[in-house]
Design a protein around this motif. Structure first.
Motif, mmCIF file in Angstrom:
data_model
loop_
_atom_site.group_PDB
_atom_site.id
_atom_site.type_symbol
_atom_site.label_atom_id
_atom_site.label_comp_id
_atom_site.label_asym_id
_atom_site.label_seq_id
_atom_site.Cartn_x
_atom_site.Cartn_y
_atom_site.Cartn_z
ATOM 1 N N ALA A 1 0.811 -1.221 0.000
ATOM 2 C CA ALA A 1 0.000 0.000 0.000
ATOM 3 C C ALA A 1 0.842 1.267 0.000
ATOM 4 C CB ALA A 1 -0.942 0.003 1.209
ATOM 5 N N VAL A 2 2.108 1.154 0.440
ATOM 6 C CA VAL A 2 2.991 2.318 0.447
ATOM 7 C C VAL A 2 3.204 2.880 -0.954
ATOM 8 C CG1 VAL A 2 5.131 0.996 0.211
ATOM 9 C CG2 VAL A 2 5.175 3.195 1.380
ATOM 10 N N LEU A 3 2.947 2.061 -1.983
ATOM 11 C CA LEU A 3 3.095 2.543 -3.358
ATOM 12 C C LEU A 3 2.095 3.659 -3.664
ATOM 13 C CD1 LEU A 3 3.676 -0.810 -5.297
ATOM 14 C CD2 LEU A 3 5.361 0.907 -4.638
ATOM 15 N N GLY A 4 0.965 3.657 -2.960
ATOM 16 C CA GLY A 4 0.039 4.777 -3.120
ATOM 17 C C GLY A 4 0.677 6.079 -2.684
ATOM 18 N N TRP A 5 1.404 6.027 -1.575
ATOM 19 C CA TRP A 5 2.144 7.204 -1.113
ATOM 20 C C TRP A 5 3.253 7.565 -2.092
ATOM 21 C CZ3 TRP A 5 0.298 10.481 2.040
ATOM 22 C CH2 TRP A 5 -0.491 10.092 3.139
ATOM 23 N N ALA A 6 3.897 6.536 -2.650
ATOM 24 C CA ALA A 6 5.012 6.789 -3.562
ATOM 25 C C ALA A 6 4.542 7.564 -4.796
ATOM 26 C CB ALA A 6 5.660 5.472 -3.973
ATOM 27 N N TYR A 7 3.375 7.172 -5.351
ATOM 28 C CA TYR A 7 2.887 7.873 -6.538
ATOM 29 C C TYR A 7 2.463 9.300 -6.196
ATOM 30 C CZ TYR A 7 0.347 8.867 -10.831
ATOM 31 O OH TYR A 7 -0.081 9.441 -11.995
ATOM 32 N N ALA A 8 1.841 9.468 -5.041
ATOM 33 C CA ALA A 8 1.472 10.820 -4.618
ATOM 34 C C ALA A 8 2.719 11.682 -4.419
ATOM 35 C CB ALA A 8 0.654 10.771 -3.330
ATOM 36 N N GLY A 9 3.741 11.116 -3.779
ATOM 37 C CA GLY A 9 4.974 11.866 -3.572
ATOM 38 C C GLY A 9 5.667 12.203 -4.868
ATOM 39 N N LEU A 10 5.672 11.259 -5.820
ATOM 40 C CA LEU A 10 6.285 11.519 -7.120
ATOM 41 C C LEU A 10 5.542 12.624 -7.859
ATOM 42 C CD1 LEU A 10 8.325 10.764 -9.327
ATOM 43 C CD2 LEU A 10 6.700 9.017 -10.120
ATOM 44 N N SER A 11 4.226 12.590 -7.815
ATOM 45 C CA SER A 11 3.432 13.633 -8.473
ATOM 46 C C SER A 11 3.694 14.996 -7.852
ATOM 47 C CB SER A 11 1.937 13.298 -8.383
ATOM 48 O OG SER A 11 1.649 12.075 -9.038
ATOM 49 N N LEU A 12 3.802 15.013 -6.513
ATOM 50 C CA LEU A 12 4.082 16.275 -5.822
ATOM 51 C C LEU A 12 5.462 16.798 -6.200
ATOM 52 C CD1 LEU A 12 3.204 17.036 -2.144
ATOM 53 C CD2 LEU A 12 5.398 17.756 -3.068
ATOM 54 N N ALA A 13 6.467 15.898 -6.225
ATOM 55 C CA ALA A 13 7.829 16.318 -6.550
ATOM 56 C C ALA A 13 7.917 16.835 -7.988
ATOM 57 C CB ALA A 13 8.793 15.151 -6.347
ATOM 58 N N LEU A 14 7.262 16.149 -8.925
ATOM 59 C CA LEU A 14 7.304 16.587 -10.314
ATOM 60 C C LEU A 14 6.608 17.933 -10.487
ATOM 61 C CD1 LEU A 14 6.582 13.216 -12.154
ATOM 62 C CD2 LEU A 14 8.729 14.499 -12.162
ATOM 63 N N GLY A 15 5.475 18.096 -9.807
ATOM 64 C CA GLY A 15 4.749 19.354 -9.944
ATOM 65 C C GLY A 15 5.457 20.518 -9.292
ATOM 66 N N TRP A 16 6.100 20.260 -8.162
ATOM 67 C CA TRP A 16 6.734 21.339 -7.415
ATOM 68 C C TRP A 16 8.112 21.688 -7.969
ATOM 69 C CZ3 TRP A 16 8.953 21.096 -1.804
ATOM 70 C CH2 TRP A 16 9.145 22.393 -1.331
ATOM 71 N N LEU A 17 8.894 20.637 -8.349
ATOM 72 C CA LEU A 17 10.280 20.861 -8.729
ATOM 73 C C LEU A 17 10.552 20.683 -10.217
ATOM 74 C CD1 LEU A 17 11.881 18.860 -5.780
ATOM 75 C CD2 LEU A 17 11.588 21.331 -5.944
ATOM 76 N N ALA A 75 -0.163 17.315 -14.810
ATOM 77 C CA ALA A 75 0.431 17.896 -16.016
ATOM 78 C C ALA A 75 -0.502 17.809 -17.216
ATOM 79 C CB ALA A 75 1.752 17.199 -16.330
ATOM 80 N N HIS A 76 -1.553 16.997 -17.139
ATOM 81 C CA HIS A 76 -2.452 16.821 -18.277
ATOM 82 C C HIS A 76 -3.633 17.791 -18.264
ATOM 83 C CE1 HIS A 76 -0.492 13.032 -19.520
ATOM 84 N NE2 HIS A 76 -0.303 12.859 -18.217
ATOM 85 N N LEU A 77 -3.802 18.514 -17.177
ATOM 86 C CA LEU A 77 -4.957 19.402 -17.048
ATOM 87 C C LEU A 77 -4.566 20.847 -17.323
ATOM 88 C CD1 LEU A 77 -6.520 17.842 -13.832
ATOM 89 C CD2 LEU A 77 -7.463 17.744 -16.152
ATOM 90 N N PRO A 78 -5.499 21.661 -17.832
ATOM 91 C CA PRO A 78 -5.182 23.080 -18.082
ATOM 92 C C PRO A 78 -4.915 23.811 -16.774
ATOM 93 C CG PRO A 78 -7.537 22.678 -18.317
ATOM 94 C CD PRO A 78 -6.896 21.327 -18.188
ATOM 95 N N LYS A 79 -4.026 24.778 -16.836
ATOM 96 C CA LYS A 79 -3.674 25.562 -15.655
ATOM 97 C C LYS A 79 -4.496 26.843 -15.660
ATOM 98 C CE LYS A 79 1.030 23.706 -15.457
ATOM 99 N NZ LYS A 79 0.831 22.919 -14.241
ATOM 100 N N LEU A 80 -5.470 26.866 -14.763
ATOM 101 C CA LEU A 80 -6.364 28.017 -14.655
ATOM 102 C C LEU A 80 -6.014 28.787 -13.384
ATOM 103 C CD1 LEU A 80 -9.726 26.232 -15.547
ATOM 104 C CD2 LEU A 80 -8.162 27.427 -17.079
ATOM 105 N N PRO A 81 -6.300 30.116 -13.408
ATOM 106 C CA PRO A 81 -7.006 30.909 -14.410
ATOM 107 C C PRO A 81 -6.086 31.362 -15.547
ATOM 108 C CG PRO A 81 -6.449 32.276 -12.531
ATOM 109 C CD PRO A 81 -6.015 30.887 -12.180
ATOM 110 N N GLY A 82 -6.728 31.807 -16.629
ATOM 111 C CA GLY A 82 -6.011 32.392 -17.754
ATOM 112 C C GLY A 82 -5.792 31.474 -18.921
ATOM 113 N N HIS A 83 -6.095 30.195 -18.780
ATOM 114 C CA HIS A 83 -5.892 29.237 -19.863
ATOM 115 C C HIS A 83 -7.241 28.713 -20.314
ATOM 116 C CE1 HIS A 83 -4.360 25.666 -21.990
ATOM 117 N NE2 HIS A 83 -3.200 26.288 -22.002
#
Length: 542
Positions: A468-484, A501-509
């Motif tokens: 189940a820790v893999l659920g945390w791993a994917y969340a952490g990876l997503s956070l790291a990619l988005g932040w850094l 990364a697949h969703l539009p970045k609002l506002p302004g888009h």
């Protein structure tokens, strides 16, 4: 029963020697804890230490000249909103800029890591009954607590070492001070969690109370930094994170502040050891309040709500207040960026917009969305905790099916995540005072990405619960990619591992409904497969 009682006191009928008997078995428990955390601890250390250590290169490109760094110092001194978030900056050296940008956040993350480690190897072990079995062997009364604190110490020392080695080129003394500041705050909250684990009856409450103290420390730091541009305000000095700022790494280090951090950790540790020696295994000094004799829960969903409502309330208040704070900082973002081309490019890449204000707003929306992913994984994996602690088995022994039992928790997890983003949008709109519909829409459009991360957690839990820790791993990876990811100019294929990364970045888009719908379908499919796996597999017994 007598033998078990004797074992609980440190050995099966064997008289205990003072000192050594209380710590008997510490080495064995430490090895066991390190083996159990062989994935989690290295990931935390590499993320926190490696990110901070490598930040000099990125910030060096953004603020490459002394004039640009001096401009940052001037801007921060005049901008209370940004100081409340990042803290003050004490010098225009690159090392001081790194400290300003990363210290508060990394110290808070080190605190979160430490409280999770300590509660995992103390109160959680007692709650699941594993500690009672271990204590039937030659295990001293204070050995589990000692092993847990040693694991936290090893993790925080690893972070401090990586930071020191990575930033030594900017000044060995400053690098050491920054590393010790981050690791020191981690140990303060490790011993805080150790105290809470003795006082409370459940791991959930121990984590919640320690996290509440961390939240209070952040609020005090933010208020003090907003009031003074040199971290001298009394509110800053009331916060361990404020102590780390006042160490002033790379700006004429105040080494004596480390004594304050060490003293807090030692005093709390002594109190934790004192409490641990005065209670029985499984007991606490603040026992849970007994419920009514006739009961008030008529369904599995009602039970799930009773278990998770406190957590959701705390997260909701935090998201609303954070949204208000970020919204109030929006206008000051343009002043901080100024004419710095590299900063504009990084913020534009992170926020997806050409305009600085829209880019900053969408970047803050993305950050809140990534934090909401932490909530949904935590809420989903509450199922795993209920199962391994054998609290779910009595529920499933009745007329409640597995899917119905799980659905009660999943409704709170997925619905709660959407509620958090709604509250974040309301907070941003209140703080910014402009574009309320666009800001609220920008928050809600990220819900499918958050749900997909939650679905991955459901999928792993349903099919392979021990992983189940893999659920945390994917969340952490997503956070790291988005932040850094934007700061380190990662390629698009790497960034798109994260669903955000697949969703539009609002506002302004412009809104893009295709990715929105695809992520919703993937989230639904992952959840369905996970529930199907839960129906077919055996229930864990601990």
């Amino acid at each position: 029963m007598t033998a078990v009682a004797d074992a609980t006191r440190g050995g099966a009928g064997v008289p205990q020697r003072r000192g050594s008997g209380q710590l008997a078995g510490t080495g064995t428990l430490l090895r066991l804890a390190l083996r159990r955390d062989r994935v989690m601890v290295p990931l935390w250390v590499l993320f926190l230490g490696g990110t901070t250590a490598s930040s000099a290169g990125t910030l060096g490109e953004i603020y490459g000249t002394q004039a640009e760094r001096a401009g940052v110092v001037t801007s921060i001194a005049a901008n209370s909103s940004l100081r409340s978030l990042y803290g003050p900056v004490f010098d225009d050296s690159l090392g001081a800029i790194v400290t300003w940008r990363y210290l508060a956040f990394m110290a808070a993350f080190a605190a979160i890591m430490s409280l999770l480690i300590v509660v995992r190897h103390t109160r959680e072990e007692e709650e699941t009954g594993r500690q009672e079995m271990l204590s039937a062997a030659m295990v001293g009364r204070r050995a589990p607590l000692t092993a847990a604190l040693l694991v936290a110490l090893i993790a925080n020392a690893g972070i401090a070492l990586l930071v020191t080695l990575g930033l030594a080129g900017e000044g060995a003394g400053g690098a050491l001070a920054l590393g010790l500041a981050i690791g020191g705050v981690g140990m303060v909250f490790a011993t805080m969690a150790a105290m809470m684990a003795q006082l409370t009856e459940t791991a959930r409450l121990a984590k919640g109370l320690t996290a509440a103290v961390l939240g209070l420390a952040w609020v005090l730091k933010a208020a003090g930094d907003a009031a003074a541009d040199d971290a001298s305000h009394v509110l800053t000095w009331l916060s361990p994170i404020g102590w780390a700022e006042n160490l002033r790494a790379f700006a004429g280090e105040r080494w004596w502040v480390l004594g304050l951090i060490a003293a807090a950790a030692v005093v709390q540790g002594v109190l934790a050891y004192t409490l641990a020696g005065r209670r029985d295994i499984g007991m606490s000094f603040l026992p849970a309040r007994p419920g009514p004799a006739d009961g008030r829960l008529s369904s599995a969903g009602g039970l799930a709500w009773r278990l998770q409502r406190g957590s959701l309330l705390g997260w909701g208040i935090g998201f609303l207040l954070t949204g208000v704070m970020f919204g109030g900082m929006t206008e000051g973002a343009a002043d901080l960026v100024g004419d710095n081309r590299q900063t504009k490019e990084m913020l534009t890449r992170l926020g997806g917009q050409a305009g600085v204000t829209d880019a900053f707003l969408s970047a803050m929306v993305s950050m809140l969305g990534m934090v909401a992913a932490v909530y949904i994984v935590q809420s989903v994996l509450r199922l795993n905790g209920e199962e391994t602690s054998q609290r779910g088995e009595p529920v499933l022994a009745g007329a409640v099916g597995r899917v119905r039992w799980a659905a009660g928790h999943l409704v709170i997890a997925f619905g709660g995540a959407a509620l958090l983003m709604l509250l974040a949008g309301l907070g941003l709109a209140l703080g910014h005072g402009k574009q309320p519909a666009a800001v609220l829409g920008g928050c809600l459009v990220l819900v499918p990405a958050i749900w997909l991360i939650g679905a991955v957690a459901v999928l792993v839990y349903g099919l392979v619960p021990r992983a189940a820790v893999l659920g945390w791993a994917y969340a952490g990876l997503s956070l790291a990619l988005g932040w850094l990811g934007a700061a380190f100019n990662l390629p698009d294929w790497a960034l798109k591992i994260s669903p955000f990364a697949h969703l539009p970045k609002l506002p302004g888009h412009a809104m893009e409904w295709g990715p929105f719908a695809v992520l919703l379908l993937l989230a639904a499919a992952g959840t369905a497969v996970g529930l199907a796996g839960l129906r077919r597999r055996d229930i864990q017994t601990g």
